[in-house]
Enzyme design. Structure first.
Site, short mmCIF file in Angstrom:
data_model
loop_
_atom_site.label_atom_id
_atom_site.label_comp_id
_atom_site.label_asym_id
_atom_site.label_seq_id
_atom_site.Cartn_x
_atom_site.Cartn_y
_atom_site.Cartn_z
N THR A 1 20.67 41.96 -32.72
CA THR A 1 19.56 42.65 -33.39
C THR A 1 19.81 42.68 -34.89
O THR A 1 20.89 43.06 -35.34
CB THR A 1 19.45 44.11 -32.89
OG1 THR A 1 19.49 44.10 -31.49
CG2 THR A 1 18.14 44.75 -33.36
N ALA A 2 18.80 42.26 -35.66
CA ALA A 2 18.85 42.30 -37.13
C ALA A 2 19.83 41.31 -37.74
O ALA A 2 20.14 41.41 -38.93
CB ALA A 2 19.12 43.70 -37.65
N ALA A 3 20.30 40.32 -36.96
CA ALA A 3 21.15 39.27 -37.55
C ALA A 3 20.39 38.58 -38.67
O ALA A 3 20.93 38.32 -39.75
CB ALA A 3 21.55 38.25 -36.49
N GLY A 4 19.11 38.30 -38.42
CA GLY A 4 18.30 37.61 -39.42
C GLY A 4 18.10 38.46 -40.67
O GLY A 4 18.11 37.94 -41.79
N ASP A 5 17.91 39.77 -40.49
CA ASP A 5 17.71 40.64 -41.65
C ASP A 5 19.00 40.75 -42.47
O ASP A 5 18.96 40.77 -43.70
CB ASP A 5 17.25 42.03 -41.20
CG ASP A 5 15.85 42.00 -40.62
OD1 ASP A 5 15.06 41.13 -41.03
OD2 ASP A 5 15.55 42.84 -39.75
N SER B 1 25.02 47.92 -38.55
CA SER B 1 26.11 46.96 -38.32
C SER B 1 26.25 45.97 -39.48
O SER B 1 27.04 45.04 -39.40
CB SER B 1 25.90 46.21 -37.00
OG SER B 1 24.73 45.44 -37.05
#
Ligand code: ATP
Length: 298
Positions: free
Chosen positions: A240-244, A283
């Site tokens: 989750t939110a790796a792209g952000d 994270s």
């Protein structure tokens, strides 16, 4: 003066865990409940600030407890929140149910985010005094277009994460310097099935950085050979939110003068660190952790 201004969404993610997703009309018992500041805009701002950037967030929350907690979370990550507007409707919320095994359902209530239909004076000023503008598609499209046009006219580098994916006008693409789609977003926007072909088509309008999850990312431009940067091989527990995280850290590196391949490597390292921990914005790694990781990987 901020290196990076993020104009985007701020939501409180309301996350419940269950053994399985409920059926239609069914009531089931939940397990745990967590409230986590989220929204792609806030996630990118927090990732950029934790990575050492001077970051301002331009968005809107409601005049309510959830909004105050989101602003406090941004501020504690080091984000300048002076351009956060207070809307007369509740703060945006994402209602997320996560079943054992990872299946999920998400209902997003835009709330205050949906009130941003035109560029506020404070947001226009924030953009004018920044090096780089980060945009996503969780705000109404007219404000995204207005912000990109304003930034383009002023020579402020504009990076757009086209999520959630939707067709984009040539006008918007022309005002963007760098589009950062994942494979799904690239194919939907370009209208072709092959993500590389989609990136090549989109690169006729603006530079494209296609992200490929654990296969890394590739920078595609109209006039040079593509540059691919692999992902770091790590064991992912929550992407989750790796792209952000990737985009937030990329923006900070570019604003500091890094060349694109170096900025991509730093962004990949940050994303690799973030996927090894559960959570979203919480994270995102600090600059020191990214440095240590890259030092170990060199
Ligand atoms: P999300 O929607 O989960 O925020 P995304 O679909 O926008 O992510 P991805 O292409 O999945 O973006 O990931 C962005 C970058 O993060 C990749 O280019 C890669 O560098 C890094 N990354 C993602 N997943 C992994 C993984 N499992 N292991 C290592 N790096 C990863």
């Amino acid at each position: 003066m901020a290196d990076v201004v993020v104009l985007g969404s701020a939501n409180m993610d309301l996350v419940v865990t269950t053994d399985r997703l409920p059926g239609r009309g069914e009531t089931i018992a939940g397990g745990t409940f967590r409230q986590v500041p989220g929204g792609k805009g806030a996630n990118q701002a927090i990732a950029a600030a934790r990575a050492g950037g001077t970051v301002r967030f331009a968005g809107a929350v409601g005049d309510d407890d959830l909004g105050r907690r989101i602003v406090a979370a941004l501020a504690s990550a080091g984000v300048d929140t002076t351009a956060v507007g207070r809307a007369g409707v509740p703060t945006g919320t994402a209602h997320i149910t996560v079943a054992a095994g990872g299946d999920n359902t998400i209902v997003v209530v835009p709330g205050a985010n949906g009130t941003l239909t035109d560029l506020l004076p404070a947001h226009a000023y924030a953009i004018a005094t920044a090096d780089t503008l980060l945009l996503q598609l969780e705000l109404p499209l007219p404000v995204v277009q207005a912000a990109a046009t304003h930034a383009h006219a002023l020579g402020v580098r504009t990076i757009l994460t086209p999520a959630p994916a939707r067709p984009l006008s040539d006008d918007l693409l022309a005002a963007v310097d760098l589009l950062v789609p994942n494979e799904h977003e690239a194919t939907l926007i370009a209208g072709v099935d092959d993500p590389y072909r989609a990136a090549q088509l989109l690169a006729k309008h603006c530079d494209v950085l296609l992200t490929l999850g654990e296969r890394g990312a590739v920078h595609v431009t109209a006039d040079a050979e593509p540059v691919a940067v692999p992902a770091f091989p790590v064991t992912a527990v929550d992407t989750t939110a790796a792209g952000d995280t990737f985009v937030g850290v990329l923006a900070v590196a570019l604003a500091a003068g890094a060349a694109m391949p170096d900025a991509m490597r730093r962004a990949s390292a940050a994303a690799a660190l973030s996927v090894q921990q559960p959570g979203a914005s919480d994270s995102a790694p600090t600059a020191a952790r990214i440095d240590a990781f890259l030092g170990g990987a060199a």
